[in-house]
Design a protein around this motif. Structure first.
Motif, PDB file in Angstrom:
ATOM      1  N   GLY A 243     -11.563  27.418   4.736  1.00 12.79           N
ATOM      2  CA  GLY A 243     -11.884  27.353   6.147  1.00 12.79           C
ATOM      3  C   GLY A 243     -10.735  27.697   7.053  1.00 12.79           C
ATOM      4  O   GLY A 243     -10.919  27.880   8.260  1.00 12.79           O
ATOM      5  N   LEU A 244      -9.528  27.760   6.535  1.00 13.91           N
ATOM      6  CA  LEU A 244      -8.375  28.141   7.345  1.00 13.91           C
ATOM      7  C   LEU A 244      -8.495  29.597   7.774  1.00 13.91           C
ATOM      8  O   LEU A 244      -8.854  30.468   6.965  1.00 13.91           O
ATOM      9  CB  LEU A 244      -7.082  27.949   6.549  1.00 13.91           C
ATOM     10  N   PHE A 380      -2.022  31.660  16.007  1.00 12.01           N
ATOM     11  CA  PHE A 380      -3.335  31.041  16.172  1.00 12.01           C
ATOM     12  C   PHE A 380      -3.837  30.564  14.815  1.00 12.01           C
ATOM     13  O   PHE A 380      -3.741  31.284  13.819  1.00 12.01           O
ATOM     14  CB  PHE A 380      -4.327  32.027  16.777  1.00 12.01           C
ATOM     15  N   LEU A 381      -4.397  29.348  14.790  1.00 11.42           N
ATOM     16  CA  LEU A 381      -4.893  28.773  13.542  1.00 11.42           C
ATOM     17  C   LEU A 381      -6.134  27.952  13.845  1.00 11.42           C
ATOM     18  O   LEU A 381      -6.155  27.153  14.787  1.00 11.42           O
ATOM     19  CB  LEU A 381      -3.827  27.890  12.890  1.00 11.42           C
ATOM     20  N   SER A 382      -7.167  28.203  13.062  1.00 14.45           N
ATOM     21  CA  SER A 382      -8.388  27.400  13.149  1.00 14.45           C
ATOM     22  C   SER A 382      -8.735  26.881  11.761  1.00 14.45           C
ATOM     23  O   SER A 382      -8.355  27.479  10.750  1.00 14.45           O
ATOM     24  CB  SER A 382      -9.553  28.227  13.710  1.00 14.45           C
ATOM     25  N   ASP A 383      -9.480  25.776  11.751  1.00 14.62           N
ATOM     26  CA  ASP A 383      -9.833  25.162  10.466  1.00 14.62           C
ATOM     27  C   ASP A 383     -11.215  24.525  10.610  1.00 14.62           C
ATOM     28  O   ASP A 383     -11.672  24.236  11.729  1.00 14.62           O
ATOM     29  CB  ASP A 383      -8.797  24.111  10.080  1.00 14.62           C
ATOM     30  N   TYR A 384     -11.860  24.305   9.483  1.00 18.57           N
ATOM     31  CA  TYR A 384     -13.168  23.671   9.482  1.00 18.57           C
ATOM     32  C   TYR A 384     -13.019  22.157   9.471  1.00 18.57           C
ATOM     33  O   TYR A 384     -12.100  21.604   8.852  1.00 18.57           O
ATOM     34  CB  TYR A 384     -13.989  24.103   8.264  1.00 18.57           C
ATOM     35  N   THR A 385     -13.958  21.496  10.141  1.00 16.13           N
ATOM     36  CA  THR A 385     -14.027  20.042  10.091  1.00 16.13           C
ATOM     37  C   THR A 385     -15.469  19.650   9.797  1.00 16.13           C
ATOM     38  O   THR A 385     -16.406  20.372  10.142  1.00 16.13           O
ATOM     39  CB  THR A 385     -13.563  19.417  11.419  1.00 16.13           C
ATOM     40  N   ARG A 402     -17.967  22.626  11.190  1.00 18.67           N
ATOM     41  CA  ARG A 402     -17.719  23.472  12.355  1.00 18.67           C
ATOM     42  C   ARG A 402     -16.228  23.783  12.430  1.00 18.67           C
ATOM     43  O   ARG A 402     -15.392  23.059  11.887  1.00 18.67           O
ATOM     44  CB  ARG A 402     -18.180  22.785  13.633  1.00 18.67           C
ATOM     45  N   SER A 403     -15.913  24.856  13.127  1.00 22.27           N
ATOM     46  CA  SER A 403     -14.531  25.320  13.209  1.00 22.27           C
ATOM     47  C   SER A 403     -13.884  24.777  14.476  1.00 22.27           C
ATOM     48  O   SER A 403     -14.492  24.765  15.547  1.00 22.27           O
ATOM     49  CB  SER A 403     -14.494  26.849  13.210  1.00 22.27           C
TER      50      SER A 403
END
Length: 1111
Positions: A243-244, A380-385, A402-403
């Motif tokens: 998810g990263l 920029f970094l997004s991850d799933y939760t 969701r991200s």
């Protein structure tokens, strides 16, 4: 009429298929000649998947269809013409969108129907299923003009219909640039996921701006809106199945000032010209960076331009000036330190930093300069939760992933060189790697070499794709070759000819270097440098060594099963010789082989010192080899520097080509530079193996660092012992000082030194090996070096075809119009409406005739003053469009004149070619008056100047002199007459302040205002004096007579009053000649003779005067 309806509610019987090929996307509508065409994508290739559900397609082919469609695009050929469904008599009909079709199908356009491709991940929704058309970035949306009608139609729909239209994916966003995804296997990926075996993805997206697009030389710098040429946003993305999702953006673009560069096929021959002043360019510069600051945050500029090339250095200076004056840096120094500035600049001369032995690997040193900014900008970094919800308190739990955003990038690097191509791409590769490393370090992970190889491959493929220009890449290619060079000072020995030279000419190197295409061998002291030898050249020794070298090379080639070497060319200057051997298979690629020599011994008369050079064209790359033997002596390094300059500037090939005119230059030889330490100290360091200390004191190294010799050349790191001076047959350095045989012999002992060197210059050259071998039959050791050289190969047929295409395209654009035709009769002159619209005006201009360029003359304008007493107003602004109350002209103030002064005469200073003379009573100038012996004047009682006399004299000048425009036929003005000097040179003494003229009656008279007449007859002693007229007299100017003609005046001829005893008496004939030339410093004898006084202060400005001639 456009309608959007539900498919089930429409009867499709009356409709036909838009295309026989499957439609994969719609780029929009375009109107040409009142025909509306719809552009559809009929061929595409999937090239990237950023995240699941976010794919990118590369456009391969497109079609343009319209309602009536007289152009059947299904049968459109590759040349853009329609060939089907036409009879033989019908002309071939070109499709109006053929050029646009070729452009969109060139393989540089990409689109996506699943997500917004025009924005980076940070600026769009992190939800992969969301596609917001309203958020498209027009700066990177190349089909914005075509999609605008459909977007306007969409804006008029209701919310439900608008959503249905978006889901249909009929509206697509197209970018131009480069998009590619490389799959990273689970074994190579830095992150391990809970589901093993799933690969990660590494994607690179480069978006080329459409706001200042253009070819390489036609679009440079910025425009007034702050849009720069070749502006590209590059985004590196990494997605992991866990998810990263990582994203890092950086930009490149042309230097944001107003500058141009001329086109041309020859590289590095395009002159750079800055077209606006710094003050005029600052607003556009500020607009550019203010836009970047709003979108990206803080900006760090990486300027890779050269500091030595004149054009690039000028751009760097201007860039630095604008950064310093940018509002983004105008912060309070007390509250905002330098580290918090929004705009920073780092100047990094890429070519200077990477021309060493490390090559392009040295570019990684820029990391230390930008590390602080890289850490501050972040990424920029997004991850799933996982969101879990319970169903009314039961045990049923619903987990929804969701991200979320973890980090955001707060700044950006803006990189530029001249073209924003190779240099910029390499530095951006390093910056991208730094960002990925920071991301991995924050997760305590590290990447494998395979991962970095995939990362480098992505950026290498990105390369030049972002430059939609006609470059040499379209008609040329490159090919690597290998070169081996060797230098050996033979000390006049021949006993080594039969020895095995393979350790020197065929060293144990990498397999790719063992059979080089070119081998250059240089010898020094091939013969003993005796007084008989230094004035002539004996080729016998050189030929013997050439055979020995060729034998060794071919024996080694036969063992390796390779092709033989042939001698291409050789040259000799007494003891220096150079031979070039090449593989027989590459002879077809070599042409224009030339040789030349240059003597430097005994001030260029003897050949004991000097150089031999051979040049060639290998395909389209010019290569030059130079072997040199420079001046000897421990302290003669300045003489060696002069020898280099003499060779570099004096050695010439055909067509006056110099050494520096080549793409690749290699120097090899005995340069004789020594180590600036004592003999004991040098030998001690050699025993310790401390080569660094020796090299720090090497004369060649120090002179090159100081820029005194071999500028812009490089030398690989020395890892071998000094090559001079050895005892012959041993590995011991010179021991002659220990023999104690003779004092003279002891003085010949030499300090060990690196005399034998190899230097290189050329961006296409990379040195791989640099070493020496133990051949002991000379007091020197031979040195060899291997290189990898990139050769340019031009397809001449393709280049000629492209050149013709460019010419024809330009010819069609220009048409047949001529700016300045030389033909007297044209069809335009007979057309109605080209006559003058008013008397006195030229005929109206036409396509072939422009009245402001008639007869090849430039445009001109005539401005006349309103009167003779008017002059331009100096208080008025030089800009004619500036609002001001100052008049254009000012009237001169009239002041009384006491003498003839042209600067106060309105008739002489009024502008305009048609001035009228002053309306005053005119009086003729009396004829010149002659008298035997000396010119006389009326008595003082008869001559009394009145206030009106200056005006009368001025009037006479206006009427009778050549300065009067009405007195000549052509009305041509000459220079103004000079004022009468305060001290006439022949009639005054140094101490007098007033000059009087003595007549024969013993009385003196003040000098009148006079005009010289050079055409008056020379008076003689027998001339009868005429009656003296009234008014001022104008005697002829004085003339210097020969010493034999001078007659001294006696007291019985001239009588002096007592108060004139100190005056110098004029000599006969001194007043009979034209005015003398401007004064000059005279000798003591001339001053003693009274021809001129010693003070010429009052006559220094007479160089531009000319006499007035009475009529």
């Amino acid at each position: 009429m456009v309608e959007f309806s539900v498919l089930e509610s429409v009867d499709l019987k009356d409709y036909k298929a838009l295309s026989t090929l499957p439609v994969q996307g719609t780029l929009g509508l375009i109107t040409i000649n009142n025909d509306v065409f719809i552009c559809v994508v009929t061929g595409a290739t999937r090239v990237a998947t950023v995240r699941p559900g976010e794919s990118v397609q590369k456009i391969d082919t497109v079609e343009f269809r319209d309602e009536i469609n007289p152009y059947l695009s299904d049968t459109l050929s590759q040349d853009g013409f329609e060939h089907a469904y036409q009879s033989r008599r019908e002309p071939i009909l070109e499709h109006p969108c053929s050029t646009l079709k070729k452009l969109l199908s060139d393989g540089t356009f990409y689109y996506s129907v699943e997500f917004d491709l025009t924005n980076r991940l940070q600026d769009r929704s992190i939800d992969a299923s969301t596609f917001d058309i309203d958020n498209l970035d027009d700066g990177f949306l190349w089909n914005s003009y075509m999609i605008r009608p459909l977007a306007e139609f969409r804006s008029r729909l209701g919310d439900q219909e608008r959503g249905a239209l978006d889901l249909s994916r009929i509206l697509t966003s197209a970018i131009r640039g480069f998009v590619q995804t490389i799959t990273v296997p689970a074994s190579t990926s830095p992150f391990k996921t809970a589901r093993p075996g799933l690969p990660s993805t590494l994607t690179l997206i480069s978006r080329l701006s459409c706001r200042r697009a253009g070819t390489r030389f036609n679009a440079r710098g910025t425009d007034d809106d702050g849009n720069v040429a070749n502006f590209v946003e590059s985004e590196t993305l990494f997605w992991s199945p866990s998810g990263l999702c990582f994203s890092y953006a950086q930009i490149r673009g042309s230097v944001p000032i107003f500058w141009e560069q001329a086109t041309g096929l020859l590289p590095n021959q395009q002159k750079i010209q800055v077209t606006r002043s710094p003050e005029a360019a600052q607003p556009a510069f500020d607009k550019h960076f203010e836009t970047l600051e709003v979108k990206y945050g803080a900006i760090h500029v990486l300027n890779l331009l050269s500091e030595t090339k004149p054009g690039e250095a000028d751009l760097t200076n201007r860039y630095r000036y604008h950064v310093r004056h940018s509002p983004l840096n105008n912060t309070d120094e007390k509250s905002s330190p330098v580290d918090h500035q929004l705009l920073r600049e780092t100047e990094y001369d890429f070519h200077a930093e990477t021309k060493g032995s490390s090559g392009y690997e040295a570019a990684s040193m820029i990391r230390h300069l930008i590390q602080k900014s890289a850490d501050g900008f972040g990424y920029f970094l997004s991850d799933y939760t996982d969101d879990s919800t319970a169903n009314n308190g039961s045990v049923n739990i619903h987990i929804q992933r969701r991200s979320i955003v973890v980090l955001q990038q707060e700044g950006i690097f803006r990189t530029n060189c001249l073209d924003c191509l190779d240099r910029t791409n390499l530095i951006q590769t390093i910056v991208s790697q730094m960002a990925v490393e920071a991301f991995l370090n924050s997760r305590t992970e590290h990447a494998t070499p395979d991962f970095w190889m995939r990362h480098s491959t992505l950026w290498a493929d990105n390369g030049d794709v972002n430059n939609p220009a006609l470059t040499t890449a379209e008609y040329s290619s490159t090919e690597p070759i290998h070169i081996l060079v060797g230098t050996f000072n033979l000390n006049g020995k021949t006993n080594g000819i039969n020895e095995d030279l393979s350790s020197w000419l065929c060293p144990s190197v990498d397999a790719s270097q063992r059979q080089p295409e070119i081998i250059a061998v240089g010898f020094q002291e091939i013969v003993e440098l005796s007084p008989q030898q230094i004035m002539s050249t004996d080729p016998a020794r050189r030929q013997m060594w050439e055979r020995a070298v060729k034998r060794s090379l071919n024996e080694h080639a036969a063992k390796a099963g390779s092709e033989e070497y042939v001698l291409l060319r050789s040259g000799q200057l007494v003891g220096a010789a150079l031979a070039i051997f090449v593989r027989s298979s590459v002879l077809r690629n070599i042409k224009n082989v030339e040789g030349s020599v240059k003597k430097t011994g005994m001030s260029g008369m003897a050949g004991n010192k000097g150089a031999v050079a051979i040049r060639m064209d290998y395909a389209n790359t010019q290569i030059c080899f130079v072997t040199a033997h420079l001046a000897a002596g421990f302290s003669n390094y300045e003489e060696r520097n002069r020898d280099y300059r003499t060779i570099n500037h004096g050695l010439r090939f055909q067509r006056n080509r110099t050494i520096d005119d080549h793409d690749t230059v290699i120097w090899l030889g005995d340069f004789n530079y020594r180590i600036g330490l004592s003999d004991e100290r040098v030998r001690r360091l050699i025993q310790l193996g401390d080569l660094d200390s020796l090299y720090e004191n090497d004369q060649l190294n120090l002179q090159m660092v100081a820029g005194l010799t071999f500028p812009f050349y490089s030398e690989a790191r020395i890892t071998f012992m000094p090559t001079y001076k050895y005892d012959v047959g041993t590995d011991s350095y010179d021991t002659s000082s220990d023999s104690g045989v003779l004092t003279l012999r002891r003085e010949k002992a030499r300090i060990p030194a690196w005399c034998d060197r190899v230097l290189r210059k050329g961006d296409n050259l990379r040195q791989i090996n640099y070493n020496t071998v133990p051949l002991r039959f000379s007091d020197h050791r031979p040195v060899y070096a291997t290189f990898r050289c990139t050769i340019s190969i031009v397809n001449e047929l393709l280049r000629e075809q492209l050149s013709r295409d460019i010419y024809e395209r330009r010819r069609r654009e220009v048409g047949g119009s001529i700016a300045n035709t030389k033909t007297a009769d044209t069809d335009d002159e007979d057309l109605i409406g080209y006559d003058p619209v008013a008397p006195g005006l030229p005929p109206a201009s036409s396509d072939r005739r422009k009245w402001w360029l008639d007869n090849g003359l430039p445009a001109r304008s005539v401005v006349e003053a309103p009167g003779v007493d008017f002059a331009p107003n100096p208080l008025r602004s030089s800009n004619p469009f500036t609002s001001t109350e100052e008049p254009d002209w000012r009237q001169r103030s009239k002041a009384p004149l006491s003498r003839i002064d042209p600067t106060h005469s309105s008739a002489l200073s009024a502008p305009g070619p048609t001035r009228k003379p002053i309306n005053e009573p005119l009086r003729k100038v009396p004829p010149p008056y002659d008298r035997p012996g000396i010119t006389t004047f009326p008595s003082a009682s008869n001559y009394s100047p009145t206030p009106q006399q200056p005006n009368q004299i001025s009037a006479r000048i206006n009427q009778s002199s050549p300065l009067n425009p009405t007195a000549t036929e052509e009305n041509v003005f000459r220079k103004r007459a000079p004022p009468i000097p305060k001290k006439p040179v022949l009639l005054t003494s140094k101490g007098s302040q007033q000059c009087n003229i003595v007549s024969s009656d013993g009385k003196d008279y003040p000098e009148p205002q006079r005009v010289y007449n050079s055409r008056a007859p020379v008076p003689s002693a027998q001339t009868t004096p005429k009656s003296i007229p009234e008014g001022p007299i104008f005697p002829p100017p004085p003339r210097k007579l020969a010493s034999s003609q001078r007659q001294p005046l006696t007291k019985d001829r001239v009588s002096k009053p007592s108060h004139l005893k100190n005056l110098t008496t004029p000599k006969p004939g001194d007043l009979d000649q034209s005015p003398p030339l401007p004064p000059r410093r005279q000798s003591t004898n001339e001053r003693r003779e009274g021809l001129i006084d010693g003070n010429d202060e009052d006559m220094r400005n007479m160089t531009s005067w000319e006499p007035l001639h009475p009529r």
